[in-house]
Design an enzyme around this catalytic site. Structure first.
Site, short mmCIF file in Angstrom:
data_model
loop_
_atom_site.label_atom_id
_atom_site.label_comp_id
_atom_site.label_asym_id
_atom_site.label_seq_id
_atom_site.Cartn_x
_atom_site.Cartn_y
_atom_site.Cartn_z
N CYS A 184 50.67 -120.65 30.52
CA CYS A 184 49.22 -120.65 30.77
C CYS A 184 48.78 -119.63 31.82
O CYS A 184 47.60 -119.33 31.94
CB CYS A 184 48.76 -122.04 31.17
SG CYS A 184 49.16 -123.26 29.91
N HIS A 219 41.90 -121.31 34.42
CA HIS A 219 42.56 -121.82 33.21
C HIS A 219 41.94 -123.16 32.84
O HIS A 219 41.77 -124.04 33.70
CB HIS A 219 44.06 -121.95 33.46
CG HIS A 219 44.76 -122.63 32.34
ND1 HIS A 219 44.60 -122.24 31.03
CD2 HIS A 219 45.60 -123.70 32.31
CE1 HIS A 219 45.32 -123.03 30.26
NE2 HIS A 219 45.93 -123.93 31.01
N ASN A 237 42.75 -126.86 25.85
CA ASN A 237 43.60 -125.95 26.61
C ASN A 237 44.27 -124.97 25.63
O ASN A 237 45.05 -125.39 24.78
CB ASN A 237 44.64 -126.80 27.36
CG ASN A 237 45.66 -125.97 28.13
OD1 ASN A 237 45.79 -124.77 27.94
ND2 ASN A 237 46.40 -126.65 29.00
N1 COA Z 1 44.56 -141.74 24.46
C1 COA Z 1 44.60 -142.97 25.00
N2 COA Z 1 45.48 -143.32 25.93
C2 COA Z 1 46.34 -142.38 26.36
C3 COA Z 1 46.34 -141.08 25.84
C4 COA Z 1 45.40 -140.78 24.85
N3 COA Z 1 45.31 -139.56 24.29
N4 COA Z 1 47.30 -140.37 26.46
C5 COA Z 1 47.89 -141.19 27.34
N5 COA Z 1 47.31 -142.41 27.27
C6 COA Z 1 47.64 -143.61 28.04
C7 COA Z 1 49.03 -143.60 28.58
O1 COA Z 1 49.93 -144.04 27.60
C8 COA Z 1 48.91 -144.57 29.73
O2 COA Z 1 48.98 -145.87 29.21
P1 COA Z 1 49.80 -147.00 30.00
O3 COA Z 1 49.11 -147.14 31.32
O4 COA Z 1 49.63 -148.18 29.11
O5 COA Z 1 51.18 -146.49 30.11
C9 COA Z 1 47.48 -144.36 30.21
O6 COA Z 1 46.79 -143.67 29.17
C10 COA Z 1 47.38 -143.55 31.49
O7 COA Z 1 48.25 -142.46 31.37
P2 COA Z 1 48.33 -141.40 32.53
O8 COA Z 1 49.39 -140.42 32.18
O9 COA Z 1 48.41 -142.07 33.84
O10 COA Z 1 46.88 -140.76 32.41
P3 COA Z 1 46.26 -139.67 33.33
O11 COA Z 1 45.03 -140.17 33.95
O12 COA Z 1 47.27 -139.04 34.22
O13 COA Z 1 45.83 -138.57 32.26
C11 COA Z 1 46.56 -136.50 31.37
C12 COA Z 1 46.81 -138.00 31.45
C13 COA Z 1 47.63 -135.87 30.49
C14 COA Z 1 45.19 -136.25 30.77
C15 COA Z 1 46.60 -135.90 32.80
O14 COA Z 1 47.76 -136.34 33.46
C16 COA Z 1 46.56 -134.44 32.79
O15 COA Z 1 45.60 -133.83 32.36
N6 COA Z 1 47.62 -133.75 33.32
C17 COA Z 1 47.68 -132.33 33.29
C18 COA Z 1 48.13 -131.89 31.94
C19 COA Z 1 47.87 -130.45 31.68
O16 COA Z 1 46.81 -129.98 31.95
N7 COA Z 1 48.87 -129.76 31.14
C20 COA Z 1 48.79 -128.40 30.82
C21 COA Z 1 48.80 -127.59 32.05
S1 COA Z 1 48.71 -125.91 31.69
#
Ligand code: COA
Length: 381
Positions: free
Chosen positions: A127, A264, A294
């Site tokens: 990225c 980004h 993204n």
């Molecule tokens: N729909 C519904 N629920 C979802 C889900 C989706 N698409 N994806 C994950 N969940 C659930 C998880 O399973 C978890 O459930 P649980 O509590 O029963 O285990 C719950 O939502 C919370 O998950 P968590 O990982 O704590 O959520 P979060 O608030 O951290 O958000 C991301 C997850 C991925 C959106 C966030 O961590 C994020 O954006 N991280 C950066 C990722 C990124 O940008 N990557 C590329 C970088 S270049």
């Protein structure tokens, strides 16, 4: 005596890096996939995706490739910059999802553009790839090796996304953006930094081909993206503000001096968090991730091109670009915007015509364009 400083060589680092962006272009696949459609594929909802990421839909390839999207973006950047492909000296394609291992995407782009004089190669920094490619092209131009460069970020992430993993598949989209860089008499890029931390590579990864030859056959890894979302989130909030500060101090500017932060487009909460940590209002951080998701290396140049075409970039504005992602890699660049789009050049090729196929395949020139992006008059030939 007259002291001549060769083109592009700065008297003092951070003072006069004489390279400017003279054209931008972008290309997105035709198919748009909404959050509602994603909810038909995995257990998720529009509400969850919007609240946690800010994403509403994304463009997904139904045949478009890293190369075809890159070519379209480059053609638009060349038209915008009023340059011919035959004049291009360097083509850098930042991608982590090329169709072919060999030859590189940039050589395929070179061939399809007809940029016979250009040196072409790919660069993979996920990225942060576009930003690293921009810095690389800048260094070549500043060193006097090339006069211009097409720098492209192009990705078809939909082929490496695990479409059964709701934690990742809702985040990504496909697309390409390109900029045309040229040596300039005025300071353009005022400062830039880039960093890599390979020790954290495991938080966002995707395995390549397995090693199999007459002497060994190793087990296949995971050919799809896997991610520790929370780690990536924390890394971005920690490192991105720090590297923006570093680039700003190189340019001898403060955060308030910057008109727009083109970051980004990973997640709205990440971008707003970075704005908060820098004590800046979120309005300075334009976003398009609601429509694109993204797009890895393509996110920054696509957003930049959209800002240009919406008339939001005016000559003399100060911009910060910042990319971050797998590797881990991250970086930032401070630049003075030197070109305001005058819409006087060729802007594209007519794909369909409302009057049957009479206009199809013809070149289009916009003679005027309103601030809202409405074409006031057009010329076809
Ligand atoms: N729909 C519904 N629920 C979802 C889900 C989706 N698409 N994806 C994950 N969940 C659930 C998880 O399973 C978890 O459930 P649980 O509590 O029963 O285990 C719950 O939502 C919370 O998950 P968590 O990982 O704590 O959520 P979060 O608030 O951290 O958000 C991301 C997850 C991925 C959106 C966030 O961590 C994020 O954006 N991280 C950066 C990722 C990124 O940008 N990557 C590329 C970088 S270049």
């Amino acid at each position: 005596y007259t002291l001549e400083i060769p083109w592009g060589q700065s008297a003092e680092k951070g003072e006069s890096m004489a390279v400017k962006i003279i054209g931008t272009g972008s290309a997105l696949p035709k198919k748009v996939v909404s959050n509602e459609e994603m909810a038909g594929l995995v257990e998720t909802s529009d509400q969850w995706i919007r609240e946690r990421t800010g994403i509403g839909s994304r463009h997904i390839s139904t045949g478009e490739t890293v190369v075809s999207l890159a070519v379209e973006a480059c053609e638009k950047a060349l038209a915008h910059g009023d340059r011919k492909a035959s004049e291009v000296q360097l083509i850098l394609v930042a991608t982590c999802t090329p169709e072919k291992g060999i030859p590189c995407a940039a050589c395929q782009v070179q061939s399809l553009l007809g940029a016979a004089e250009a040196v072409a190669f790919d660069l993979n920094a996920a990225c942060a790839g576009f930003l690293f490619a921009l810095h690389t092209a800048h260094a070549y131009i500043e060193a006097g090796i090339y006069d211009n460069a097409l720098v492209v970020g192009s990705e078809v992430l939909s082929k490496v996304v695990d479409w059964t993993d709701r934690g990742t598949c809702v985040l990504f989209g496909d697309g390409a953006g390109a900029v045309l860089l040229e040596r300039s008499g005025q300071p353009g890029i005022l400062g830039f930094v880039q960093h890599s931390d390979g020790t954290k590579g495991g938080v966002l990864q995707c395995d390549g081909r397995k090693l199999e030859n007459p002497f060994v056959s190793l087990p296949v890894g995971n050919p799809f993206l896997s991610m520790d979302g929370r780690e990536v989130f924390a890394f971005a909030l920690r490192q991105v503000p720090a590297c923006i500060w570093e680039a700003l101090s190189q340019a001898k500017l403060s955060p308030e001096d910057v008109d727009l932060y083109v970051l980004h487009q990973a997640n709205r909460r990440i971008i707003e968090g970075i704005a908060g940590r820098m004590n800046l209002e979120a309005a300075r951080f334009p976003m398009n991730l609601e429509r694109t998701g993204n797009m890895s290396s393509a996110s920054i140049p696509v957003l930049l091109d959209e800002l240009v075409r919406e008339g939001r970039l005016q000559e003399g504005m100060t911009l910060v670009l910042s990319g971050f992602g797998a590797g881990l890699t991250y970086g930032a660049c401070v630049l003075k915007w030197q070109r305001s789009l005058d819409f006087s050049g060729e802007i594209g090729i007519v794909k369909e015509s409302v009057r049957g196929d009479r206009g199809a395949g013809k070149k289009v020139q916009a003679a005027g364009w309103g601030g809202t992006g409405i074409i006031l008059s057009m010329r076809c030939w």
